[in-house]
Design a protein around this motif. Sequence first.
Motif, PDB file in Angstrom:
ATOM      1  N   LEU A 145      -4.449  13.103  -2.177  1.00 44.47           N
ATOM      2  CA  LEU A 145      -4.160  11.844  -1.644  1.00 44.47           C
ATOM      3  C   LEU A 145      -4.824  12.046   0.100  1.00 44.47           C
ATOM      4  O   LEU A 145      -5.028  11.038   0.613  1.00 44.47           O
ATOM      5  N   GLU A 188      -8.301  11.561   0.504  1.00 45.64           N
ATOM      6  CA  GLU A 188      -8.628  10.159   0.176  1.00 45.64           C
ATOM      7  C   GLU A 188      -8.332   9.384   1.203  1.00 45.64           C
ATOM      8  O   GLU A 188      -9.073   8.477   1.798  1.00 45.64           O
ATOM      9  N   GLU A 189      -7.032   9.440   1.683  1.00 42.60           N
ATOM     10  CA  GLU A 189      -6.797   8.607   2.973  1.00 42.60           C
ATOM     11  C   GLU A 189      -7.362   8.777   4.316  1.00 42.60           C
ATOM     12  O   GLU A 189      -7.425   7.987   5.121  1.00 42.60           O
ATOM     13  N   SER A 215      -9.305   6.441  -8.693  1.00 45.01           N
ATOM     14  CA  SER A 215      -9.789   7.004  -7.367  1.00 45.01           C
ATOM     15  C   SER A 215     -10.737   6.608  -6.861  1.00 45.01           C
ATOM     16  O   SER A 215     -11.772   5.827  -7.173  1.00 45.01           O
ATOM     17  N   TYR A 217       0.867  -1.172   0.111  1.00 46.41           N
ATOM     18  CA  TYR A 217      -0.163  -0.067  -0.067  1.00 46.41           C
ATOM     19  C   TYR A 217       0.962   1.363   0.020  1.00 46.41           C
ATOM     20  O   TYR A 217       0.708   2.198  -0.586  1.00 46.41           O
ATOM     21  N   ASP A 267       1.577   6.901  -6.644  1.00 47.97           N
ATOM     22  CA  ASP A 267       0.500   7.772  -6.997  1.00 47.97           C
ATOM     23  C   ASP A 267       1.024   9.165  -6.767  1.00 47.97           C
ATOM     24  O   ASP A 267       0.557   9.936  -7.816  1.00 47.97           O
ATOM     25  N   SER A 323       2.292   1.889  -3.453  1.00 45.98           N
ATOM     26  CA  SER A 323       1.210   2.554  -4.584  1.00 45.98           C
ATOM     27  C   SER A 323       1.087   3.864  -4.106  1.00 45.98           C
ATOM     28  O   SER A 323       0.915   4.574  -5.035  1.00 45.98           O
ATOM     29  N   ARG A 324       1.063   4.450  -2.849  1.00 40.27           N
ATOM     30  CA  ARG A 324       0.931   5.804  -2.529  1.00 40.27           C
ATOM     31  C   ARG A 324       1.952   6.663  -2.999  1.00 40.27           C
ATOM     32  O   ARG A 324       1.804   7.499  -3.470  1.00 40.27           O
TER      33      ARG A 324
END
Length: 393
Positions: free
Chosen positions: A227, A230-231, A166, A146, A153, A149-150
């Motif tokens: 981000l 989103e998180e 998204s 994870y 991104d 991927s962050r």
Amino acid sequence: MAATMLIPLHHVRSKSVADCLKRSIDYIRDSRKTEDEKYVSTYGCDPNSIEEQFLLSRKIYEDNVRKPHKKDIIAYQIRQAFKPGEITPEHANELGYELAMKFTKGKHAFIVTTHTDKHHIHNHVVFNAVAIDGKSRFRNMYFSSYALSRVSDMLCLENNLSVIQSRYEEKIRKHGKENDRGNNHGLDYNSLSFLVDIEKKMREGKGKGYENWARKFNLKQRAKVLLFLEEHGISSYEELVKKTDSMDAEIEELNSKVKARNQKMADNKELQNAIIAYSKTADSYTAYMKSGYSKKYLAEHEKEIQEHKKAKAIFEKLPDGKIPKLKDLRREYGELIEANRPDFQQYVQLKNERRDYLIARKNLELLLAREEAEKEEKAKAKPSRSSRSEASL
């Protein structure tokens, strides 16, 4: 749609560690895939002796830290694929190198190769499981994929590249279906759509208005705010405001508790010091009284006498006039410290979190202001019916 994978490379017992490494590295360096190794870069190792340098770090680790276990991982491979037609091989290799550097924090040697043999350009990164200095190993934690991927991104958003669909888009699609069934749970679809629009603008990077905006609000900031939202599950500006306001109230409450205890601790410590000073200076003050408050004696013992008077003045302020025992005060002081510790830690943590939320809020306000400005510019540029009629006359 930069997709990433983190793959551990295990030692196959039927082969040597060197053979296992060579097999993996030879595959990603294939000249047919990298255009005669045109798109190959390394860190912490020489391109002509990668396996040997990986093995050297491994040998230092085995000699000084511990021997490998049965299911030994000798290296890790990162795969990073990009949307077709969106990036050049040179740029892809640069991003792959930056991704590996950020993810390993520069502690592990690695090789980055960019393959151009498929319809989509993609990177392969192999990094040594053992650090360059041979003192530690990479720990593949539960959230490592994870985290990878962050980081990927973030790099893609900073460079106007697509990322995996998204989570906001998934929310819109999911809750949109529920809304069709009359069950929207009070979600603000416009806010969710707005955040998706931000991401699309970041990908496109087109238009004069966008260019003017970009000068004031760079891609890195926009990537971070998207981000962050989103998180933390923030789907609208109103939610962000509500969150920061509630944190302010909680911080103020904790601050008041900590301050109240700090004051009690200060009073407690003052009383402790007064009891100790009173005891130490009692003989001097008694002698001073017996001397008939002699000026000569006062001059010789002024410091002790003043400390004694100051201690008595503190005792006189006690509400019941009763001087507590020193051991009771010390116990109470320790209890106040223990009670204050979790509240103070939470206070500091919330202050740091609040700072991050406020930064995101400010950035989102800039985004919203730019959106409104663009709408106003478009409205002014669009001729009205009356103006068209006047023009025809």
